[in-house]
Design an enzyme around this catalytic site. Structure first.
Site, PDB file in Angstrom:
ATOM      1  N   ASP A   5      23.852  33.782  22.441  1.00 26.07           N
ATOM      2  CA  ASP A   5      25.054  33.827  22.994  1.00 26.07           C
ATOM      3  C   ASP A   5      25.830  32.400  23.203  1.00 26.07           C
ATOM      4  O   ASP A   5      24.896  31.569  23.355  1.00 26.07           O
ATOM      5  CB  ASP A   5      25.026  34.503  24.207  1.00 26.07           C
ATOM      6  CG  ASP A   5      24.866  36.033  24.216  1.00 26.07           C
ATOM      7  OD1 ASP A   5      24.459  36.651  22.962  1.00 26.07           O
ATOM      8  OD2 ASP A   5      25.009  36.666  25.121  1.00 26.07           O
ATOM      9  N   ASP A   6      27.213  32.373  23.177  1.00 27.45           N
ATOM     10  CA  ASP A   6      27.941  31.359  23.587  1.00 27.45           C
ATOM     11  C   ASP A   6      28.196  30.375  22.592  1.00 27.45           C
ATOM     12  O   ASP A   6      28.874  29.230  23.113  1.00 27.45           O
ATOM     13  CB  ASP A   6      27.273  30.708  24.933  1.00 27.45           C
ATOM     14  CG  ASP A   6      27.122  31.798  26.238  1.00 27.45           C
ATOM     15  OD1 ASP A   6      27.639  32.856  26.160  1.00 27.45           O
ATOM     16  OD2 ASP A   6      26.851  31.261  27.296  1.00 27.45           O
ATOM     17  N   HIS A  56      31.755  37.439  21.320  1.00 27.34           N
ATOM     18  CA  HIS A  56      31.275  37.531  22.680  1.00 27.34           C
ATOM     19  C   HIS A  56      32.519  37.592  23.568  1.00 27.34           C
ATOM     20  O   HIS A  56      32.717  38.417  24.192  1.00 27.34           O
ATOM     21  CB  HIS A  56      30.567  36.155  23.016  1.00 27.34           C
ATOM     22  CG  HIS A  56      29.775  36.042  24.194  1.00 27.34           C
ATOM     23  ND1 HIS A  56      29.078  37.052  24.706  1.00 27.34           N
ATOM     24  CD2 HIS A  56      29.433  34.947  25.027  1.00 27.34           C
ATOM     25  CE1 HIS A  56      28.551  36.816  25.763  1.00 27.34           C
ATOM     26  NE2 HIS A  56      28.579  35.707  26.093  1.00 27.34           N
ATOM     27  N   HIS A  60      34.970  33.169  27.399  1.00 26.97           N
ATOM     28  CA  HIS A  60      33.554  33.559  28.148  1.00 26.97           C
ATOM     29  C   HIS A  60      34.299  34.096  29.371  1.00 26.97           C
ATOM     30  O   HIS A  60      33.987  33.659  30.471  1.00 26.97           O
ATOM     31  CB  HIS A  60      32.617  32.349  28.292  1.00 26.97           C
ATOM     32  CG  HIS A  60      31.490  32.828  28.638  1.00 26.97           C
ATOM     33  ND1 HIS A  60      31.058  33.398  30.055  1.00 26.97           N
ATOM     34  CD2 HIS A  60      30.271  33.157  27.715  1.00 26.97           C
ATOM     35  CE1 HIS A  60      29.837  33.791  29.876  1.00 26.97           C
ATOM     36  NE2 HIS A  60      29.442  33.762  28.452  1.00 26.97           N
ATOM     37  N   TYR A  97      28.224  38.548  30.480  1.00 29.89           N
ATOM     38  CA  TYR A  97      27.649  39.058  31.455  1.00 29.89           C
ATOM     39  C   TYR A  97      27.403  40.486  31.501  1.00 29.89           C
ATOM     40  O   TYR A  97      27.085  41.214  32.469  1.00 29.89           O
ATOM     41  CB  TYR A  97      28.579  38.941  32.951  1.00 29.89           C
ATOM     42  CG  TYR A  97      29.060  37.673  33.057  1.00 29.89           C
ATOM     43  CD1 TYR A  97      28.698  36.449  33.225  1.00 29.89           C
ATOM     44  CD2 TYR A  97      30.721  37.429  32.619  1.00 29.89           C
ATOM     45  CE1 TYR A  97      29.110  35.204  33.305  1.00 29.89           C
ATOM     46  CE2 TYR A  97      31.324  36.143  32.818  1.00 29.89           C
ATOM     47  CZ  TYR A  97      30.441  35.061  33.066  1.00 29.89           C
ATOM     48  OH  TYR A  97      31.088  34.087  32.988  1.00 29.89           O
ATOM     49  N   HIS A 147      20.215  31.786  24.606  1.00 26.03           N
ATOM     50  CA  HIS A 147      21.590  30.933  24.246  1.00 26.03           C
ATOM     51  C   HIS A 147      21.328  29.890  23.217  1.00 26.03           C
ATOM     52  O   HIS A 147      20.425  29.192  23.567  1.00 26.03           O
ATOM     53  CB  HIS A 147      22.344  30.620  25.397  1.00 26.03           C
ATOM     54  CG  HIS A 147      22.568  31.540  26.371  1.00 26.03           C
ATOM     55  ND1 HIS A 147      21.509  32.360  27.269  1.00 26.03           N
ATOM     56  CD2 HIS A 147      23.842  32.542  26.689  1.00 26.03           C
ATOM     57  CE1 HIS A 147      22.038  33.477  27.869  1.00 26.03           C
ATOM     58  NE2 HIS A 147      23.347  33.232  27.584  1.00 26.03           N
TER      59      HIS A 147
HETATM   60 ZN   LIG Z   1      27.930  34.436  27.478  1.00 30.38          ZN
END
Ligand SMILES: [Zn+2]
Length: 180
Positions: A5-6, A56, A60, A97, A147
């Site tokens: 992720d991210d 995603h 964020h 989240y 991540h």
């Molecule tokens: Zn994230």
């Protein structure tokens, strides 16, 4: 399997892609639209290497806090950013989240993907800690959350893959897992 992720992260994502390529592993990346726009080359390689790309969010945000209109805009902008680079729209979403709103199901044509194993890799710089947490919790069919945003997470991903492959596990994208 190990979704990341991210990203894309200009430093760590290419290192992760190198190691995944070496190991013949395809992963699933849930990207931030804002970062896709900044680092299109990393996303292009991710796509060319055969990894699965999902949404995603754009910046964020927590979808539960920003409301439906903003959420839809975050998703749409990210889809456009991904499409502009890869020529394809994503079919999967992992909300930041893990916060999703049921009423979005009717408005968003994406499959929501959460996770089974969360080693909280973002909260430590110690790869061994992350590896131990993953190995303790993982069973066949699980989705491992990591991540691609730090050296320790990337190292942990490689050690997890090497260890679990020796135990007979194989790693697949979220799409392959859901189709099984
Ligand atoms: Zn994230």
């Amino acid at each position: 399997m190990t979704p990341a992720d991210d990203g894309p992260n200009p430093e760590y994502t290419p290192k992760l892609l190198d190691g995944l390529e070496k190991r013949g592993v395809k992963a699933t990346f849930f990207l931030l639209g804002e970062e896709v726009k900044q680092y299109p080359d990393v996303v292009r390689r991710m796509h060319d290497d055969g990894h699965l790309i999902g949404v995603h969010s754009y910046k964020h945000v927590n979808f539960k806090e920003v409301g439906t209109a903003c959420t839809l805009q975050q998703i749409e902008k990210t889809q456009k950013a991904i499409y502009d680079v890869t020529g394809e729209y994503a079919g999967y979403i992992r909300p930041p989240y893990g916060c999703w709103q049921k009423e979005l199901d009717a408005q968003v044509n994406l499959i929501e993907v959460l996770w089974n194993v969360d080693p909280r890799d973002w909260a430590t710089t110690d790869a061994d800690t992350v590896v131990q947490r993953v190995l303790k919790d993982t069973k066949p069919g699980d989705i491992i959350l990591l991540h691609d945003a730090s050296a320790s997470s990337v190292q942990a991903a490689f050690t997890v893959i090497d260890t679990l492959q020796k135990q007979g596990y194989s790693f697949v994208t979220v799409e392959e897992l859901l189709l099984e």
